[in-house]
Design an enzyme around this catalytic site. Structure first.
Site, PDB file in Angstrom:
ATOM      1  N   ASN A   9       0.870  -1.172   0.000  1.00 45.24           N
ATOM      2  CA  ASN A   9       0.000   0.000   0.000  1.00 45.24           C
ATOM      3  C   ASN A   9       0.911   1.227   0.000  1.00 45.24           C
ATOM      4  O   ASN A   9       1.476   1.582   1.034  1.00 45.24           O
ATOM      5  CB  ASN A   9      -0.896  -0.019   1.251  1.00 45.24           C
ATOM      6  CG  ASN A   9      -1.737   1.235   1.378  1.00 45.24           C
ATOM      7  OD1 ASN A   9      -1.843   2.022   0.439  1.00 45.24           O
ATOM      8  ND2 ASN A   9      -2.342   1.423   2.535  1.00 45.24           N
ATOM      9  N   TRP A  10       1.066   1.818  -1.185  1.00 44.03           N
ATOM     10  CA  TRP A  10       2.006   2.937  -1.310  1.00 44.03           C
ATOM     11  C   TRP A  10       1.448   4.219  -0.700  1.00 44.03           C
ATOM     12  O   TRP A  10       2.168   5.201  -0.563  1.00 44.03           O
ATOM     13  CB  TRP A  10       2.335   3.185  -2.786  1.00 44.03           C
ATOM     14  CG  TRP A  10       3.111   2.094  -3.460  1.00 44.03           C
ATOM     15  CD1 TRP A  10       3.576   0.944  -2.895  1.00 44.03           C
ATOM     16  CD2 TRP A  10       3.512   2.066  -4.835  1.00 44.03           C
ATOM     17  NE1 TRP A  10       4.245   0.198  -3.837  1.00 44.03           N
ATOM     18  CE2 TRP A  10       4.222   0.863  -5.034  1.00 44.03           C
ATOM     19  CE3 TRP A  10       3.344   2.924  -5.920  1.00 44.03           C
ATOM     20  CZ2 TRP A  10       4.760   0.514  -6.275  1.00 44.03           C
ATOM     21  CZ3 TRP A  10       3.874   2.574  -7.151  1.00 44.03           C
ATOM     22  CH2 TRP A  10       4.576   1.379  -7.327  1.00 44.03           C
ATOM     23  N   LYS A  11       0.170   4.236  -0.399  1.00 41.67           N
ATOM     24  CA  LYS A  11      -0.482   5.443   0.145  1.00 41.67           C
ATOM     25  C   LYS A  11      -0.224   6.632  -0.782  1.00 41.67           C
ATOM     26  O   LYS A  11      -0.167   6.457  -1.983  1.00 41.67           O
ATOM     27  CB  LYS A  11      -0.011   5.687   1.588  1.00 41.67           C
ATOM     28  CG  LYS A  11      -0.144   4.428   2.446  1.00 41.67           C
ATOM     29  CD  LYS A  11       0.012   4.695   3.906  1.00 41.67           C
ATOM     30  CE  LYS A  11      -0.047   3.368   4.656  1.00 41.67           C
ATOM     31  NZ  LYS A  11      -0.089   3.521   6.097  1.00 41.67           N
ATOM     32  N   HIS A  97      -9.580   1.091   4.553  1.00 41.79           N
ATOM     33  CA  HIS A  97      -8.339   1.297   5.313  1.00 41.79           C
ATOM     34  C   HIS A  97      -8.618   2.270   6.460  1.00 41.79           C
ATOM     35  O   HIS A  97      -9.386   3.222   6.302  1.00 41.79           O
ATOM     36  CB  HIS A  97      -7.245   1.839   4.390  1.00 41.79           C
ATOM     37  CG  HIS A  97      -5.887   1.808   5.022  1.00 41.79           C
ATOM     38  ND1 HIS A  97      -5.482   2.747   5.944  1.00 41.79           N
ATOM     39  CD2 HIS A  97      -4.862   0.931   4.889  1.00 41.79           C
ATOM     40  CE1 HIS A  97      -4.259   2.447   6.340  1.00 41.79           C
ATOM     41  NE2 HIS A  97      -3.855   1.348   5.716  1.00 41.79           N
ATOM     42  N   GLU A  99      -7.023   4.651   7.616  1.00 38.61           N
ATOM     43  CA  GLU A  99      -6.743   6.070   7.309  1.00 38.61           C
ATOM     44  C   GLU A  99      -7.915   6.692   6.544  1.00 38.61           C
ATOM     45  O   GLU A  99      -8.233   7.866   6.724  1.00 38.61           O
ATOM     46  CB  GLU A  99      -5.427   6.181   6.518  1.00 38.61           C
ATOM     47  CG  GLU A  99      -4.240   5.910   7.437  1.00 38.61           C
ATOM     48  CD  GLU A  99      -2.981   5.425   6.735  1.00 38.61           C
ATOM     49  OE1 GLU A  99      -2.892   5.517   5.487  1.00 38.61           O
ATOM     50  OE2 GLU A  99      -2.079   4.938   7.440  1.00 38.61           O
ATOM     51  N   GLU A 169      -5.889  -5.020  10.364  1.00 41.64           N
ATOM     52  CA  GLU A 169      -4.816  -4.074  10.643  1.00 41.64           C
ATOM     53  C   GLU A 169      -5.121  -3.310  11.932  1.00 41.64           C
ATOM     54  O   GLU A 169      -5.910  -2.363  11.917  1.00 41.64           O
ATOM     55  CB  GLU A 169      -4.693  -3.063   9.508  1.00 41.64           C
ATOM     56  CG  GLU A 169      -4.418  -3.674   8.158  1.00 41.64           C
ATOM     57  CD  GLU A 169      -3.767  -2.656   7.238  1.00 41.64           C
ATOM     58  OE1 GLU A 169      -2.627  -2.899   6.843  1.00 41.64           O
ATOM     59  OE2 GLU A 169      -4.378  -1.616   6.956  1.00 41.64           O
ATOM     60  N   GLY A 175       2.215   1.907  10.740  1.00 37.62           N
ATOM     61  CA  GLY A 175       3.189   2.988  10.598  1.00 37.62           C
ATOM     62  C   GLY A 175       3.866   3.384  11.900  1.00 37.62           C
ATOM     63  O   GLY A 175       4.533   4.409  11.971  1.00 37.62           O
ATOM     64  N   SER A 215       3.109  -2.567  10.435  1.00 37.43           N
ATOM     65  CA  SER A 215       4.556  -2.623  10.675  1.00 37.43           C
ATOM     66  C   SER A 215       5.161  -3.986  10.348  1.00 37.43           C
ATOM     67  O   SER A 215       6.099  -4.440  11.004  1.00 37.43           O
ATOM     68  CB  SER A 215       4.890  -2.200  12.112  1.00 37.43           C
ATOM     69  OG  SER A 215       4.470  -0.862  12.335  1.00 37.43           O
ATOM     70  N   GLY A 236       2.574  -1.325   4.332  1.00 31.70           N
ATOM     71  CA  GLY A 236       2.697   0.104   4.029  1.00 31.70           C
ATOM     72  C   GLY A 236       4.146   0.484   3.781  1.00 31.70           C
ATOM     73  O   GLY A 236       4.691   0.280   2.694  1.00 31.70           O
ATOM     74  N   GLY A 237       4.799   1.020   4.811  1.00 33.72           N
ATOM     75  CA  GLY A 237       6.155   1.553   4.680  1.00 33.72           C
ATOM     76  C   GLY A 237       7.129   0.639   3.954  1.00 33.72           C
ATOM     77  O   GLY A 237       7.876   1.096   3.072  1.00 33.72           O
TER      78      GLY A 237
HETATM   79  C1  PEP Z   1      -0.937   0.011   6.122  1.00 35.16           C
HETATM   80  O1  PEP Z   1      -1.080   1.225   6.128  1.00 35.16           O
HETATM   81  O2  PEP Z   1      -1.767  -0.709   5.558  1.00 35.16           O
HETATM   82  C2  PEP Z   1       0.210  -0.540   6.837  1.00 35.16           C
HETATM   83  C3  PEP Z   1       0.165  -1.785   7.225  1.00 35.16           C
HETATM   84  O3  PEP Z   1       1.262   0.314   7.074  1.00 35.16           O
HETATM   85  P1  PEP Z   1       2.678  -0.072   7.735  1.00 35.16           P
HETATM   86  O4  PEP Z   1       3.129  -1.367   7.112  1.00 35.16           O
HETATM   87  O5  PEP Z   1       3.572   1.076   7.383  1.00 35.16           O
HETATM   88  O6  PEP Z   1       2.440  -0.212   9.189  1.00 35.16           O
END
Ligand code: PEP
Length: 252
Positions: A9-11, A97, A99, A169, A175, A215, A236-237
């Site tokens: 997920n590049w956001k 999601h 966010e 999640e 994050g 994470s 994500g990251g």
């Molecule tokens: C996400 O936003 O879906 C996510 C899992 O982010 P991260 O891996 O950065 O925690």
């Protein structure tokens, strides 16, 4: 057998040029390492979808949008419909999601419309759920996630439900660098699978891909993915660097 899925997920990160380079790098590394038995998905901004689809080997990599409109078409300035997403060649869409729920006020009602439109347009939703830290601290996470599912995707027909994937999640792990412990993640995913079994039957539950997100990285992925109910990750990251992402894809 249910699919193993690792979805990035590049956001709101990368220009089109940077995104295409990243997608090509993931593609090259995935091809070299002979990734198999894992569906690799890149969740890019809307603007990048068609270019990323064109840049990768779609036998190896699928592409996802991170959202879609709650309306099919019409006077909804700035919205991108499920049909538009599908027309780029994308096959998946991340919906619900945390966010989007938190910053853009997405409710169960909105999500029901989005899921229905995604499915009607042949997209596979990766439907996100998960609790905030205060809910976890009050030990109310199971009831919270159950309600999130009951208000949305548990209203689908069994046929439609069978087409989607779920990502659990916990918001406190997104994050933050804090991963749910392997036991916490497995426990929740097993709980969700049990809910699916009660609602749609054991066979459907056994075929539903349920991912963990929060994470997740190349270091913790092997232990997480070794759990019986964890069918991959939403990342994500660590999906923004090809080598880090590959480390997760190859964790199986
Ligand atoms: C996400 O936003 O879906 C996510 C899992 O982010 P991260 O891996 O950065 O925690």
């Amino acid at each position: 057998m249910r699919k193993k899925i690792v979805a990035g997920n590049w956001k709101c990160n990368t220009t089109i040029q940077e995104g295409v380079e990243l997608a090509k790098a993931v593609n090259e590394l995935a091809a070299k390492s002979g990734v198999k038995n894992v569906v690799v998905v890149l969740g890019t901004p809307f603007t990048h979808l068609a270019s990323v689809v064109a840049a990768v080997d779609t036998n190896l990599i699928d592409v996802a949008a991170q959202n879609c409109a709650a309306e099919a078409k019409g006077a909804y300035t700035g919205e991108v419909s499920a049909a538009m997403v599908k027309s780029t060649g994308a096959e998946y869409v991340i919906l619900g999601h945390s966010e989007r729920r938190e910053y853009y006020g997405e409710t169960s009602e909105t999500l029901n419309k989005k899921v229905a439109l995604a499915l009607a347009n042949g997209l596979t939703p990766i439907y996100c759920c998960g609790e905030a830290l205060s809910i976890r601290e009050a030990n109310e996470q199971n009831a919270y996630v159950k309600t999130q599912l009951e208000e949305t995707i548990f209203n689908l027909s069994v046929e439609d439900f069978s087409k989607l994937a779920i990502a659990y999640e916990p918001i406190w792990a997104i994050g933050t660098g804090v991963t749910a412990s392997t036991a916490q993640a497995q426990e929740m995913l097993a709980y969700i699978r049990g809910l699916i079994s009660n609602k749609f039957g054991k066979a459907v539950a056994e075929e539903t891909s349920i991912l963990y997100g929060g994470s997740c990285n190349a270091k913790n992925a092997p232990e997480l993915f070794a759990q019986p109910d964890i069918d991959g990750g939403l990342i994500g990251g660590a999906s923004l660097k090809a080598e880090d992402f590959l480390g997760i894809i190859t964790a199986y």
